[in-house]
Design a protein around this motif. Structure first.
Motif, mmCIF file in Angstrom:
data_model
loop_
_atom_site.group_PDB
_atom_site.id
_atom_site.type_symbol
_atom_site.label_atom_id
_atom_site.label_comp_id
_atom_site.label_asym_id
_atom_site.label_seq_id
_atom_site.Cartn_x
_atom_site.Cartn_y
_atom_site.Cartn_z
ATOM 1 N N ASN A 303 0.802 -1.217 0.000
ATOM 2 C CA ASN A 303 0.000 0.000 0.000
ATOM 3 C C ASN A 303 0.835 1.267 0.000
ATOM 4 N N GLY A 304 2.124 1.143 0.090
ATOM 5 C CA GLY A 304 2.971 2.324 0.052
ATOM 6 C C GLY A 304 3.425 2.757 1.431
ATOM 7 N N GLU A 305 4.311 3.739 1.456
ATOM 8 C CA GLU A 305 4.896 4.163 2.715
ATOM 9 C C GLU A 305 3.892 4.833 3.638
ATOM 10 N N GLY A 306 2.780 5.315 3.093
ATOM 11 C CA GLY A 306 1.789 5.975 3.935
ATOM 12 C C GLY A 306 1.077 5.031 4.872
ATOM 13 N N PHE A 307 1.105 3.756 4.606
ATOM 14 C CA PHE A 307 0.432 2.786 5.446
ATOM 15 C C PHE A 307 1.401 2.246 6.483
ATOM 16 N N ARG A 308 0.881 1.975 7.656
ATOM 17 C CA ARG A 308 1.725 1.642 8.799
ATOM 18 C C ARG A 308 1.916 0.134 8.895
ATOM 19 N N GLU A 309 2.843 -0.378 8.131
ATOM 20 C CA GLU A 309 3.147 -1.803 8.121
ATOM 21 C C GLU A 309 4.607 -2.006 8.516
ATOM 22 N N ASN A 310 4.842 -2.975 9.399
ATOM 23 C CA ASN A 310 6.193 -3.274 9.851
ATOM 24 C C ASN A 310 6.422 -4.778 9.836
ATOM 25 N N THR A 311 7.542 -5.188 9.270
ATOM 26 C CA THR A 311 7.879 -6.609 9.226
ATOM 27 C C THR A 311 8.545 -7.015 10.537
ATOM 28 N N MET A 312 8.050 -8.104 11.137
ATOM 29 C CA MET A 312 8.604 -8.521 12.423
ATOM 30 C C MET A 312 9.011 -9.986 12.459
ATOM 31 N N GLY A 313 8.638 -10.793 11.466
ATOM 32 C CA GLY A 313 9.011 -12.204 11.468
ATOM 33 C C GLY A 313 8.083 -13.050 12.321
ATOM 34 N N LYS A 314 8.560 -14.193 12.738
ATOM 35 C CA LYS A 314 7.760 -15.111 13.549
ATOM 36 C C LYS A 314 7.675 -14.602 14.981
ATOM 37 N N TYR A 315 6.474 -14.693 15.582
ATOM 38 C CA TYR A 315 6.300 -14.233 16.958
ATOM 39 C C TYR A 315 5.246 -15.094 17.643
ATOM 40 N N THR A 316 5.514 -15.469 18.898
ATOM 41 C CA THR A 316 4.596 -16.379 19.612
ATOM 42 C C THR A 316 4.224 -15.868 20.998
ATOM 43 N N ASP A 317 4.409 -14.565 21.232
ATOM 44 C CA ASP A 317 4.125 -14.035 22.574
ATOM 45 C C ASP A 317 3.254 -12.788 22.522
ATOM 46 N N PHE A 318 2.290 -12.767 21.577
ATOM 47 C CA PHE A 318 1.291 -11.711 21.581
ATOM 48 C C PHE A 318 0.297 -11.963 22.717
ATOM 49 N N ARG A 319 -0.588 -10.983 22.947
ATOM 50 C CA ARG A 319 -1.678 -11.252 23.875
ATOM 51 C C ARG A 319 -2.792 -11.990 23.140
ATOM 52 N N GLU A 320 -3.686 -12.595 23.875
ATOM 53 C CA GLU A 320 -4.706 -13.480 23.303
ATOM 54 C C GLU A 320 -5.653 -12.750 22.354
ATOM 55 N N SER A 321 -5.831 -11.441 22.532
ATOM 56 C CA SER A 321 -6.791 -10.696 21.707
ATOM 57 C C SER A 321 -6.210 -10.257 20.368
ATOM 58 N N MET A 322 -4.953 -10.623 20.080
ATOM 59 C CA MET A 322 -4.335 -10.231 18.810
ATOM 60 C C MET A 322 -5.093 -10.853 17.641
ATOM 61 N N LEU A 323 -5.299 -10.099 16.567
ATOM 62 C CA LEU A 323 -5.982 -10.600 15.370
ATOM 63 C C LEU A 323 -4.947 -10.932 14.304
ATOM 64 N N HIS A 324 -5.191 -12.012 13.566
ATOM 65 C CA HIS A 324 -4.266 -12.444 12.520
ATOM 66 C C HIS A 324 -5.040 -12.851 11.272
ATOM 67 N N LEU A 325 -4.429 -12.613 10.112
ATOM 68 C CA LEU A 325 -4.986 -13.053 8.834
ATOM 69 C C LEU A 325 -3.851 -13.551 7.959
ATOM 70 N N CYS A 326 -3.989 -14.771 7.435
ATOM 71 C CA CYS A 326 -3.016 -15.312 6.482
ATOM 72 C C CYS A 326 -3.550 -15.057 5.078
ATOM 73 N N ILE A 327 -2.852 -14.236 4.293
ATOM 74 C CA ILE A 327 -3.348 -13.896 2.965
ATOM 75 C C ILE A 327 -3.099 -15.017 1.963
ATOM 76 N N LYS A 328 -2.343 -16.037 2.351
ATOM 77 C CA LYS A 328 -2.082 -17.154 1.441
ATOM 78 C C LYS A 328 -3.254 -18.123 1.408
ATOM 79 N N CYS A 329 -3.774 -18.475 2.597
ATOM 80 C CA CYS A 329 -4.863 -19.465 2.654
ATOM 81 C C CYS A 329 -6.165 -18.860 3.155
ATOM 82 N N GLU A 330 -6.171 -17.540 3.453
ATOM 83 C CA GLU A 330 -7.361 -16.812 3.914
ATOM 84 C C GLU A 330 -7.833 -17.239 5.300
ATOM 85 N N GLN A 331 -6.998 -17.903 6.067
ATOM 86 C CA GLN A 331 -7.336 -18.286 7.430
ATOM 87 C C GLN A 331 -7.239 -17.067 8.346
ATOM 88 N N SER A 332 -8.168 -16.915 9.308
ATOM 89 C CA SER A 332 -8.086 -15.844 10.286
ATOM 90 C C SER A 332 -8.245 -16.425 11.678
#
Length: 353
Positions: A303-332
């Protein structure tokens, strides 16, 4: 196939058919010419480089009819036209699109993601090439019954024109990025690119992107009607926040709510807050106001530099309310890990708090 500079297909003189380099004799005995400039081609069956065609010496000027614009992409387009005329199948990807309407009496938008069409394999009745659509010369026009599909081939330096994204004749519009053929062609032995292309077109949705489907108009009308009919419930839901992504029914991937009748039958408790909707929108499209964490750059919607996206890699210590979407298989999903359970990868995951 080195940066896609090699040519896999040529025009066979005796049969007047587009053929791959693996189906003809080596060298000048291939009996093929360039479809663009009519210069004789030479088939190179090497042991180091991938097999490919090359123009014979440009000194053969009397056999050259016009300047050459033949390239990998042009040769693929010619072979695709021939294959579809022979009855080849095309795997069309699913088309998921977020539609939005402003709730009457407020400035609040209500958005929802719809499956306009499922993934399917189609065989077309009519195949045409190089026709004008919306003032643009398109590569292929494929027809089945009353449905018309425009195919525009893209590659580095050639993007799909904006005017094709809202076609005047209401045709479906698919972009086909020929760079997606790279792995399939690199794995092809002895120059049998025709079979590889047949297999790729029929079985893979990789590199194929919807830009428009005629159903968008009907779905938008239904969405607008739903928002109008349920405006009081939607406004009440905005005024009574229940936390981030507390309601799991509103977004669970492509199988959820494919029409507004199903949405209208949902109880008010399943409707999301505006805060929740902003996070869902950020997952799907990016946002100026919500940070999106990417498993890798593959998860970015560019979406360009105006959008707030940051690459962080693999992570397993978010809080439980974190939302995720895989754009490869459309799983959420919600939870501490950005690893998609379905495709076992984090690289295509978008995450928001």
């Amino acid at each position: 196939m080195g940066a896609f500079t090699l040519i896999p297909f040529g025009l066979h003189l005796k049969s007047n058919q587009v053929v791959d380099v693996g189906s003809v004799q080596n060298g000048i005995k291939c009996d093929c010419i360039c479809p663009s400039c009519k210069t004789p081609l030479i088939a190179r069956h090497g042991s180091i480089k991938e097999w490919h065609f090359a123009h014979q010496s440009r000194d053969v000027k009397k056999k050259t009819v016009k300047p050459c614009d033949y390239s990998f992409a042009v040769s693929v387009r010619l072979m695709m036209k021939q294959l579809f005329e022979e009855g080849a199948m095309l795997c069309l990807p699913a088309y998921l699109k977020s539609l939005s309407s402003t709730i009457p009496g407020s400035e609040h938008p209500y958005s929802h993601r719809y499956t306009l069409t499922e993934e399917k394999v189609v065989q077309f009745d009519i195949v045409e090439s190089e026709l004008m659509r919306n003032g643009v010369m398109v590569d292929l026009v494929l027809k089945i019954g009353s449905f018309e599909l425009v195919v525009y081939i893209t590659y580095d330096g050639r993007r799909i024109p904006e005017q094709l994204k809202s076609p005047e004749n209401n045709s479906g519009v698919i972009e086909f990025n020929v760079m997606s053929l790279m792995q399939a062609f690199e794995e092809t032995k002895s120059g049998q690119y025709k079979d590889a292309l047949i297999e790729f077109l029929a079985r893979s949705h990789t590199g194929k992107y919807w830009h428009y489907h005629p159903r968008e108009v009907r779905f938008q009308q239904r969405h607008d009607e739903f928002v109008c009919e349920n405006k009081e419930t939607l406004l009440a839901d905005i005024d009574t926040p229940r936390g981030i992504y507390q309601n799991t029914n509103i977004y669970t991937g492509p199988a959820t709510h494919t029409n507004t009748t199903e949405i209208a039958n949902a109880s008010p408790k399943t409707l999301s807050t505006s805060k929740q909707q902003s996070r869902i929108y950020a997952l799907e499209k990016g946002s100026e106001s919500v940070y999106v964490l990417l498993g890798s750059h593959k998860a970015s919607y560019e979406n360009g530099e105006g959008f707030r996206e940051n690459t962080m890699g693999k992570y397993t210590d978010f809080r439980e309310s974190m939302l995720h979407l895989c754009i490869k298989c459309e799983q959420s999903w919600e939870g501490k890990s950005n690893l998609c359970n379905q495709c076992q990868s984090f690289e295509y995951t978008r995450s928001v708090f």
